[in-house]
Design a protein around this motif. Structure first.
Motif, PDB file in Angstrom:
ATOM      1  N   TYR A   6       0.886  -1.372   0.030  1.00  0.00           N
ATOM      2  CA  TYR A   6      -0.025  -0.061   0.036  1.00  0.00           C
ATOM      3  C   TYR A   6       0.811   1.175   0.009  1.00  0.00           C
ATOM      4  O   TYR A   6       2.042   1.193   0.340  1.00  0.00           O
ATOM      5  CB  TYR A   6      -0.921   0.183   1.145  1.00  0.00           C
ATOM      6  CG  TYR A   6      -1.867  -0.972   1.303  1.00  0.00           C
ATOM      7  CD1 TYR A   6      -3.189  -0.908   0.710  1.00  0.00           C
ATOM      8  CD2 TYR A   6      -1.720  -2.249   1.866  1.00  0.00           C
ATOM      9  CE1 TYR A   6      -4.084  -1.809   0.715  1.00  0.00           C
ATOM     10  CE2 TYR A   6      -2.710  -3.152   2.058  1.00  0.00           C
ATOM     11  CZ  TYR A   6      -3.798  -3.073   1.439  1.00  0.00           C
ATOM     12  OH  TYR A   6      -4.997  -4.037   1.324  1.00  0.00           O
ATOM     13  N   HIS A   7       0.644   2.424  -0.502  1.00  0.00           N
ATOM     14  CA  HIS A   7       0.852   3.638  -0.232  1.00  0.00           C
ATOM     15  C   HIS A   7       0.108   4.450   0.638  1.00  0.00           C
ATOM     16  O   HIS A   7       0.107   4.426   1.964  1.00  0.00           O
ATOM     17  CB  HIS A   7       1.169   4.152  -1.425  1.00  0.00           C
ATOM     18  CG  HIS A   7       2.126   3.563  -2.348  1.00  0.00           C
ATOM     19  ND1 HIS A   7       1.986   2.458  -3.187  1.00  0.00           N
ATOM     20  CD2 HIS A   7       3.312   3.713  -2.773  1.00  0.00           C
ATOM     21  CE1 HIS A   7       2.861   1.859  -3.794  1.00  0.00           C
ATOM     22  NE2 HIS A   7       3.819   2.797  -3.543  1.00  0.00           N
ATOM     23  N   THR A  16      -1.638   5.234  -6.272  1.00  0.00           N
ATOM     24  CA  THR A  16      -1.064   4.999  -5.122  1.00  0.00           C
ATOM     25  C   THR A  16      -1.774   5.289  -3.922  1.00  0.00           C
ATOM     26  O   THR A  16      -1.594   5.321  -2.804  1.00  0.00           O
ATOM     27  CB  THR A  16       0.256   5.705  -5.202  1.00  0.00           C
ATOM     28  OG1 THR A  16       0.106   7.070  -5.068  1.00  0.00           O
ATOM     29  CG2 THR A  16       1.341   5.226  -5.846  1.00  0.00           C
ATOM     30  N   SER A  17      -3.264   5.877  -4.029  1.00  0.00           N
ATOM     31  CA  SER A  17      -4.167   6.201  -2.816  1.00  0.00           C
ATOM     32  C   SER A  17      -5.269   5.113  -2.922  1.00  0.00           C
ATOM     33  O   SER A  17      -5.823   4.721  -3.824  1.00  0.00           O
ATOM     34  CB  SER A  17      -4.689   7.279  -3.027  1.00  0.00           C
ATOM     35  OG  SER A  17      -3.866   8.444  -3.031  1.00  0.00           O
ATOM     36  N   ASP A  65       6.250   5.001   1.915  1.00  0.00           N
ATOM     37  CA  ASP A  65       6.347   6.687   1.868  1.00  0.00           C
ATOM     38  C   ASP A  65       5.739   7.108   3.209  1.00  0.00           C
ATOM     39  O   ASP A  65       6.162   8.187   3.254  1.00  0.00           O
ATOM     40  CB  ASP A  65       5.417   7.037   0.830  1.00  0.00           C
ATOM     41  CG  ASP A  65       5.877   6.702  -0.710  1.00  0.00           C
ATOM     42  OD1 ASP A  65       7.214   6.189  -0.949  1.00  0.00           O
ATOM     43  OD2 ASP A  65       4.913   6.545  -1.423  1.00  0.00           O
ATOM     44  N   THR A 191       8.893  -4.330  -6.607  1.00  0.00           N
ATOM     45  CA  THR A 191       7.650  -3.948  -7.061  1.00  0.00           C
ATOM     46  C   THR A 191       7.347  -5.111  -8.228  1.00  0.00           C
ATOM     47  O   THR A 191       6.190  -4.895  -8.731  1.00  0.00           O
ATOM     48  CB  THR A 191       7.796  -2.741  -7.771  1.00  0.00           C
ATOM     49  OG1 THR A 191       8.663  -2.611  -8.810  1.00  0.00           O
ATOM     50  CG2 THR A 191       7.874  -1.498  -6.949  1.00  0.00           C
ATOM     51  N   GLU A 209       0.776  -5.542  -5.339  1.00  0.00           N
ATOM     52  CA  GLU A 209       0.149  -4.040  -5.411  1.00  0.00           C
ATOM     53  C   GLU A 209      -1.136  -3.934  -5.170  1.00  0.00           C
ATOM     54  O   GLU A 209      -2.010  -4.581  -6.030  1.00  0.00           O
ATOM     55  CB  GLU A 209       0.684  -3.297  -6.536  1.00  0.00           C
ATOM     56  CG  GLU A 209       0.019  -2.027  -6.666  1.00  0.00           C
ATOM     57  CD  GLU A 209       0.517  -1.090  -5.676  1.00  0.00           C
ATOM     58  OE1 GLU A 209      -0.674  -0.554  -4.868  1.00  0.00           O
ATOM     59  OE2 GLU A 209       1.845  -1.021  -5.340  1.00  0.00           O
ATOM     60  N   HIS A 211      -4.001  -1.798  -5.108  1.00  0.00           N
ATOM     61  CA  HIS A 211      -4.639  -1.095  -5.920  1.00  0.00           C
ATOM     62  C   HIS A 211      -5.434  -1.980  -7.207  1.00  0.00           C
ATOM     63  O   HIS A 211      -6.421  -1.682  -7.744  1.00  0.00           O
ATOM     64  CB  HIS A 211      -4.112   0.023  -6.834  1.00  0.00           C
ATOM     65  CG  HIS A 211      -3.317  -0.009  -7.892  1.00  0.00           C
ATOM     66  ND1 HIS A 211      -1.763  -0.220  -7.959  1.00  0.00           N
ATOM     67  CD2 HIS A 211      -3.539  -0.045  -9.188  1.00  0.00           C
ATOM     68  CE1 HIS A 211      -1.270  -0.322  -9.239  1.00  0.00           C
ATOM     69  NE2 HIS A 211      -2.390  -0.413 -10.064  1.00  0.00           N
ATOM     70  N   ILE A 247       5.793   2.033 -10.117  1.00  0.00           N
ATOM     71  CA  ILE A 247       4.787   2.679  -8.964  1.00  0.00           C
ATOM     72  C   ILE A 247       6.003   2.816  -7.753  1.00  0.00           C
ATOM     73  O   ILE A 247       6.616   1.861  -7.380  1.00  0.00           O
ATOM     74  CB  ILE A 247       3.745   1.823  -8.447  1.00  0.00           C
ATOM     75  CG1 ILE A 247       2.826   1.837  -9.741  1.00  0.00           C
ATOM     76  CG2 ILE A 247       2.974   2.329  -7.257  1.00  0.00           C
ATOM     77  CD1 ILE A 247       1.498   1.160  -9.369  1.00  0.00           C
TER      78      ILE A 247
END
Length: 248
Positions: A6-7, A16-17, A65, A191, A209, A211, A247
């Protein structure tokens, strides 16, 4: 073993949200399917070949992040299910808004050190993500060493714990970057879109990932062992990586 990426857990938009409602759905589905969250130490033991070799329902949940919404939106949901999280921190960016290549507009704020220390005391875990969210493949040897080793030093000093994991910003690595990472961390995550196997290089481990799994049915089917959609996403992700799209 599943290692999730996740970010930002927010309604900010972009790949990334993840909206908090979607994150909640994903964690609910994990718990309902009988998955147990792993700590980093448990993951390292498993990857080193200790314990049961079977693929039981274990998951390591990671966040790149160190966005402020991790504390605000992700942690309560994780704690609700008894899950832990592993956050990769760009140490010299904490307390500031994101400002690297590919950052959202408007920029999303990162956690401050006080929040990181508090969450470390509550059982959340932290790893390195360089000092400044730099593209490590573009740095000279001294700058690369500073970003990779200095990040661990910053984080360990602030939280009072050894730092054993790393994730390269943007997922960009080279053989030289990986050699530097190996000297300072026990494991590192990239990644590449795949389920982690014990034979995978511990300095460049794949992740999933999240998303790609915003649809409840697709996520539930994946957790039940149906991998058709996932294989399609793997092929598309590999093609995009070859074309240079990553990403962060």
């Amino acid at each position: 073993m599943l290692v999730l990426t996740y970010h930002s857990i927010s309604d900010s938009g972009g790949p990334t949200s993840i909206p908090p409602s979607v994150f909640g759905m994903q964690m609910d589905a994990l718990a309902a399917a009988g998955y147990r969250s792993q700590t980093l130490a448990e993951f390292i033991e498993w990857h080193a070949g200790q314990g049961d070799e079977g693929e039981d329902r274990r998951v390591l949940i990671t966040f790149d992040d160190a966005f402020a919404d991790f504390a605000e939106a992700a942690v309560p949901t994780l704690q609700q299910h008894g899950f832990s999280g592993l956050v990769f921190v760009p140490t010299q960016r904490l307390g500031l808004p994101e400002s690297w290549d590919g950052a959202n507009q408007p920029a999303r704020p990162l956690m401050d050190w006080e929040t990181v220390r508090r969450l470390a005391g509550e059982g959340m875990e932290f790893g390195g993500h360089s000092r400044t969210h730099a593209d490590l493949t573009r740095l000279d040897p001294a700058a690369r060493e500073d970003e990779i080793a200095g990040c661990a030093a910053d984080l360990s000093e602030r939280i009072g714990k050894p730092v054993e994991s790393f994730a390269a910003p943007y997922g960009r690595v080279s053989s030289i970057v990986l050699d530097t990472i190996r000297r300072h961390y026990r494991v590192a995550f990239g990644t590449r879109l795949a389920i982690v196997r014990r034979e995978d290089d511990p300095s460049d481990l794949p992740r999933i990932e999240m998303h790609y799994f915003r649809d409840p049915r697709a996520w539930s089917r994946f957790l039940d062992g149906h991998r058709g959609y996932f294989r399609i996403r793997q092929g598309l992700r590999a093609a995009r990586a070859m074309a240079g799209g990553r990403i962060g």
